[in-house]
Design an enzyme around this catalytic site. Structure first.
Site, short mmCIF file in Angstrom:
data_model
loop_
_atom_site.label_atom_id
_atom_site.label_comp_id
_atom_site.label_asym_id
_atom_site.label_seq_id
_atom_site.Cartn_x
_atom_site.Cartn_y
_atom_site.Cartn_z
N GLU A 181 0.64 -0.94 -0.09
CA GLU A 181 -0.11 -0.07 0.01
C GLU A 181 0.69 1.29 -0.02
O GLU A 181 0.34 2.46 -0.72
CB GLU A 181 -0.81 0.34 1.29
CG GLU A 181 -1.97 -1.91 1.33
CD GLU A 181 -2.32 -1.19 0.20
OE1 GLU A 181 -3.08 -0.50 -1.05
OE2 GLU A 181 -3.35 -2.56 -0.29
N HIS A 184 3.14 6.16 -5.32
CA HIS A 184 2.96 7.08 -6.87
C HIS A 184 1.81 8.01 -6.83
O HIS A 184 1.63 8.85 -7.69
CB HIS A 184 1.94 5.52 -7.78
CG HIS A 184 1.63 5.49 -8.66
ND1 HIS A 184 0.90 4.52 -9.45
CD2 HIS A 184 2.37 6.42 -9.95
CE1 HIS A 184 0.74 4.61 -10.67
NE2 HIS A 184 2.04 6.14 -11.07
#
Length: 697
Positions: A478, A484
């Site tokens: 995660e 990202h």
């Protein structure tokens, strides 16, 4: 004295650090008011756009309808992000009821926008005739035009009306699916009052169960279907009858004769999506979805899944035979392995082969140290730092909020971490955003507020939160998604961060999992929570040596889910089959035992990814991205796992670019060549002669 009139927090600047959500000031009634006002403002902006007498241009049409937030934040986006994130992480009956009320209104509004003929005509005009655009502007324009077309803009009025009805029904059923699953999951508990029935369970599991019972004012030990409770029970409990009970409760969720039954909902969702796709001119829903995926078509998906079956199934069969052998050594030659036995005997086999047990590792994975390790990894790779700030409001005391600073010291993002299971929280783990990233016309880079939500082992009165290696991997996964989001650096929010094709989005997350078994990384944080001693070299060697333990079985499990997903969404005619037998028939291809199927167990009715989570016709993405992540990490293995030059290349070409270019172009720019399946097979210890490439568009 005049009493100050309370203003809905969504209607003004938040007046918080970095404009973070003021959770402490938001009340339930604020949501509906803000939703309705957000819809009104959207409609006002659309009217202004379509009534503009000027010739349609990229600047007065596309940006206006997509990303123009100059001095005018998008209220609907703002309230939706908060509401739907809380609906997954901290819901209650009142929130659920409001979701049921608002979902059809919001779906109707989305349809009104995408099916607005005048608005589409302006978008179409810009698509046909526009000024010279940057690559990112061109991607935004193409996405905008395709978004209208894929939402029915080219349909006649009858078709548009039918599409409205289908999408509104699908939206409501997806919501109902999720709410049913949460209610069913949280409704079951196993209370043990006889201490003898705890035989085999490690102290951490017993203490957690005692704490859970205490929180419910019960005497004894309380076990639930949340993974930190369910997983250890199935792995360690010697009580086979209780393991069977737990397994059957978990695997028959939402199949019972009650209002939470999801069987009919699954069947209807499959048909709704098929009809939507066919209305839009596609043979199947999978054809519709894959038009915007790296895989590009059904054939390439099956080619990947079939190649994995061919490569991994022989090894998976060997793994199963090893399980049966060790079970019969302990139980006798007549012993018949059942599904609720596999985790139990896999643990026994792991102990025998590698002298390794997850509980041996827990004392070295204390959560605060794991957090330091994960943040430290990001610092070594990218130079970023995390600073907890308790002045940033959070939606639950379990949630921690951090400011994130780039390597030059500048502010990069806000990062929320929500670690533990609780009553109003969905199971599993995910990354989300409360605010995306974009660059204003004045050049201000609006930075993201990202969040990771997990269900990790909770602390008890006696011990801090001590994680398994699997939970460390979940955190890394995660966190990869969050990087990202945090590194996003694009002009338009709809192209930033994780707004990429779904068979590319898992690359940054699965890439980070690779570090979990690297000695150099473990050495940075894995210290015994009581003695401070580092994780012994012999345990690290066992971790590395056992990395591929049951890897083929795990791969086939993921492939079976991908096959089920594709089987549902490649239907060309009305799907009228019963869900449970259909599911079991699809899985014959990946079966490695001759045991009869368990009656009434069903994955589909709790398969949120493909029924309610956006992965419909896309679950293969995990395996697709696994090919990419293994290939990408092989570069780090060659150059050094903390190599900052390679990490910067990964950041510049993958993490910061979002969806501004075709993902294969981004990947090749980082890697220097297209990926092959070779690195994955090597990592998993699977031998295969021929070289295979990921199918290219």
């Amino acid at each position: 004295m005049n009493e100050k009139i309370r203003v809905n927090p969504f209607f003004e600047d938040y007046h918080t650090l970095h404009d973070t959500v003021p959770f402490d000031r938001i009340q339930l009634e604020d949501f509906e008011e803000a939703f309705m006002e957000g819809i009104r403002r959207d409609n006002e902006l659309i009217d202004k756009t379509i009534n503009n007498p000027a010739k349609p241009t990229f600047d007065n049409t596309i940006i206006n309808t997509e990303e123009d937030k100059e001095g005018y934040y998008d209220l609907l986006d703002r309230v939706s992000a908060v509401f739907f994130n809380l609906l997954s992480a901290e819901t209650n009956d009142e929130m659920d009821a409001l979701a049921q009320k608002m979902q059809p209104i919001l779906t109707q509004h989305a349809n009104d926008m995408r099916l607005n003929k005048q608005l589409f005509e302006r978008v179409k005009a810009v698509h046909l005739h526009h000024r010279k655009l940057t690559p990112e502007e061109k991607m935004l324009l193409d996405n905008c035009y395709d978004g209208f077309v894929r939402s029915g803009a080219l349909l006649d009025e009858e078709g548009k009306n039918r599409l409205r009805a289908l999408t509104e029904e699908a939206s409501m059923l997806s919501l109902q699916f999720s709410q049913n699953l949460l209610k069913e999951t949280k409704a079951f508990t196993l209370l043990i009052t006889d201490e003898k029935l705890l035989d085999g369970l490690p102290d951490t599991a017993i203490e957690a169960a005692r704490q859970a019972a205490k929180e419910e004012d019960l005497e004894g030990w309380l076990f639930t279907l949340d993974h930190p409770s369910y997983g250890p029970f199935m792995t360690y409990s010697t009580q086979r009858v209780l393991r069977e009970k737990m397994f059957m409760e978990r695997n028959t969720l939402c199949t019972h004769d009650n209002p939470e039954n999801n069987l009919a909902i699954c069947q209807r969702l499959i048909n709704l999506r098929r009809e939507i796709a066919q209305l839009l001119g596609y043979k199947t829903y999978a054809d519709y979805v894959l038009k915007k995926r790296m895989a590009s078509n059904v054939r390439n998906v099956y080619r990947l899944l079939d190649s994995l079956i061919d490569a991994y199934k022989p090894t998976a069969i060997e793994e199963y035979h090893e399980l049966v052998k060790i079970a019969r050594e302990k139980e006798g030659e007549d012993f018949q392995m059942d599904a609720w036995d596999q985790s139990f005997y896999a643990h026994k086999l792991q102990l025998k082969k590698f002298k390794l047990d997850q509980e041996m590792l827990r004392p070295y994975f204390e959560l605060s140290k794991v957090i330091d390790g994960v943040f430290g990894l990001a610092h070594r790779l990218y130079g970023i730092t995390f600073k907890e700030n308790k002045d940033i409001p959070v939606y639950h005391p379990d949630v921690k909020a951090y400011e994130v600073f780039d390597k030059d010291g500048s502010y990069l993002a806000v990062f929320y971490a929500d670690f533990f299971p609780r009553k109003g929280k969905q199971g599993g783990a995910w990354m989300t955003e409360f605010q995306g990233q974009w660059i204003t016309r004045k050049g201000e880079n609006v930075r993201p507020h990202v969040s990771v939500v997990m269900n990790l082992t909770k602390p008890t009165d006696e011990k801090p939160a001590l994680l398994t290696l699997g939970e460390v991997e979940t955190f890394l996964h995660e966190f990869g998604h969050s990087l990202h989001g945090m590194f996003a650096n694009t002009r338009f929010e709809s192209l930033s961060g994780t707004n990429v094709w779904w068979d590319f989005v898992e690359l940054p997350s699965q890439f980070m999992e690779n570090f979990a078994v690297e000695k150099e990384f473990l050495r940075t944080f894995a210290f015994h929570y009581q003695t401070g001693e580092p994780l012994p070299d012999q345990l690290i060697r066992r971790i590395v040596k056992s990395r591929n333990f049951m890897a083929a079985t795990a791969c086939l499990r993921q492939v079976s889910f991908g096959l089920l997903d594709m089987a549902y969404y490649t239907q060309r005619k009305e799907f009228d089959k019963e869900i449970i037998p259909f599911e079991k028939n699809v899985w014959e291809k990946t079966r490695i035992t001759k045991n009869p199927h368990l009656k009434n167990t069903c994955m589909s009715v709790q398969f949120s990814h493909i029924m309610a989570g956006g992965y419909a016709a896309g679950y293969y993405s995990y395996k697709w991205a696994e090919v990419l992540d293994a290939d990408a990490f092989s570069v780090f293995k060659k150059k050094g796992i903390f190599n900052q030059e390679v990490a910067q290349r990964f950041r510049d070409n993958i993490l910061s670019k979002g969806g501004t270019e075709h993902p294969m172009q981004l990947y090749v720019r980082f890697r220097g060549c297209p990926p092959t399946i070779d690195a994955l097979l090597k990592r998993n210890g699977i031998k295969r002669k021929e070289k295979q490439s990921v199918p290219k568009k």
